[in-house]
Design an enzyme around this catalytic site. Sequence first.
Site, PDB file in Angstrom:
ATOM      1  N   SER A   1      46.652  -2.128 -72.298  1.00 22.31           N
ATOM      2  CA  SER A   1      47.061  -1.413 -73.505  1.00 22.31           C
ATOM      3  C   SER A   1      48.139  -2.217 -74.243  1.00 22.31           C
ATOM      4  O   SER A   1      47.917  -3.364 -74.590  1.00 22.31           O
ATOM      5  CB  SER A   1      47.545   0.002 -73.138  1.00 22.31           C
ATOM      6  OG  SER A   1      47.612   0.821 -74.286  1.00 22.31           O
TER       7      SER A   1
ATOM      8  N   ASP B   1      40.976   2.489 -73.985  1.00 24.33           N
ATOM      9  CA  ASP B   1      42.205   2.020 -73.337  1.00 24.33           C
ATOM     10  C   ASP B   1      42.019   1.691 -71.852  1.00 24.33           C
ATOM     11  O   ASP B   1      41.516   2.511 -71.075  1.00 24.33           O
ATOM     12  CB  ASP B   1      43.261   3.119 -73.485  1.00 24.33           C
ATOM     13  CG  ASP B   1      44.662   2.656 -73.154  1.00 24.33           C
ATOM     14  OD1 ASP B   1      44.827   1.677 -72.422  1.00 24.33           O
ATOM     15  OD2 ASP B   1      45.612   3.299 -73.636  1.00 24.33           O
TER      16      ASP B   1
END
Length: 463
Positions: free
Chosen positions: A129, A277
Site C-alpha cells: 500500500s 490493496d
Amino acid sequence: MLELTYTGFSCSYKRLKGTIASFLYSSFGHRRDLKLYAFGNTLLSRCAFHDRAWFVLSNSKMASTSSAEGAALNSSDKVKLITVLSIDGGGVRGIIPATVLAFLEEELKKLDGPDSRIADYFDVVAGTSTGGLLTTMLTAPKNGRPLFDAKDLAQFYIDESPKIFPQKNGFFSKIGTALKMVGAPKYDGKYLHSLLRKYLGETRLDATLTNVVIPTFDISYLQPTIFSSFELKHQPAKNALLSDITISTAAAPTFFPAHYFETKDGKGETRAFNLVDGGLAANNPTLCAMSQVSQNIILGNGDFFPQKPVDYGKFMVISLGCGLNPKEKYSAKDAAKWGLLNWIIKDGTVPIVDMFNAASADMVDIHLSVLFGALRSSHHYLRIQYDQLSGSAGSIDDCSKENMDRLVEIGEELLRKNVSRVDLETGRNVEMPGEGTNAQQLTKFAKLLSDERRRRKEMPQIN
C-alpha cells in the site's frame, strides 16, 4: 526435508511449530506436496519437489547436509548478510516511516558519502500500500539513481496528500461522504493515478535498482498476487508497469477503486489483473519478502545468491510500521450494535480496515520475533512501530496540515523512543532494556549495511 530442533528455545514448542509452519507455508503454500511432521522434539517438513536436499535448522543455523558440496557452499563468504527493508501500509501515515527512512539514509551518507542511497544497501525492499509507494520511490531509476532521496519522501506526502485525499469540510459534506462510501469509493483515485504515471512513466518492475516485493490482492481469483523481482524469470507476465503495481497495492477498499490492467508474457499471451490493496494479504510484507528470497535460493535459482542452502540467521531485517491505534480502540459490546455504516466509518476511522491491517501486521511481527529469537539472531531484526496513535493521527486519509505535521513529529519521536519488541502473550510492544533508542539501533544497522556493501565490493569477481 527440513528438520527443526527447538531444544533450549525460550518459546513453547506449540508456538514455535506454528511460527515455522506459517513461514514454510508462506514460502511454499501453493505446493500440495509440502507436509509437516512432528516427532518428539523435532519438527520435520518434506517437499517432494526438492527431496534430494536435507536442511537442518538447529538454534542458529540452516545448512544443506545433502552432500560435501553443500558444506563447501555453506562455508562460502560471498553473502554474509541478506539485507531486507520492509514498509507497512497505512495511507497518509506513510509520513512516519518516511521520516525514519530519512534518518537511516543520512546515517549511510555519514559513512559512505553524500551519494549514498537506501537502494544501494538492501538486497530486497518490500512495501504494501503506502509502503509500496515508498518502495517504488526509493528503487525506481532516474538517470541511474533512485527517483527520490529519502529526505524528500515526507515532503512528497505533505505536498501531494491533500490532492490525493481531497477533504470536504462541514457537517453536511461529511454526512454526504459517509453515505457515498456505502455505494462507492471515497476517492476516485484519478489524481493519484496521474501522479504515479507522471513520475514512473513506462518503467517496469525489471528496471528497479534493487529487488522489490510488492503484495496486491486479486479479487477475480480471491488470492494474493505478489509482484516480485525474483519471479520475473518464470512469470514474465508480472513484469508490469511500476505505476500499475503501485496503484494496485494502494487501492484500499472503500477508499480507492480497484485497479484493472493487462500485461503480456514472453509468448505474447495476455494476462489480466483485477487488483486491490495488498494490505488484504500482507500489510506487513516482511515475511513475504523473506519467503521470496528463501524460495529463490531453495529452488536453486542462482541469479541472486551463489549458494543454494540458506542460513536464516544471516537475514538482517529492518521493518517499519505506519503506526497503530491503541489496542483497546474497539469493544465487542459496542461493535455488537454496529451496522454496515459503522463498520466502514466510525469516529473518523474505518474499523474494518484498521482491524485487517493491524491483524496482518501484528501476526507477521510475532512470527518473526519468534523466528529470529529461535535462531539467536534477534540483533538482526529491528521492528520500528508506534502503537499509541490517537485522534486524527490514526486516520489513513486526514491530510490536514496539523495532522501531517503531527505525523512528522511522531516519526521523530519514534526515533527517540527505546527499542521495543512485541510481547508474544499480549501483542503489545514492550521496551527492551539495554538496546538503546531506535535511532541508536538504526545507526548500528547503518554500519552493518555499510560494512556489508564494502565487503561485497572488495570480493573478487567470479566470471
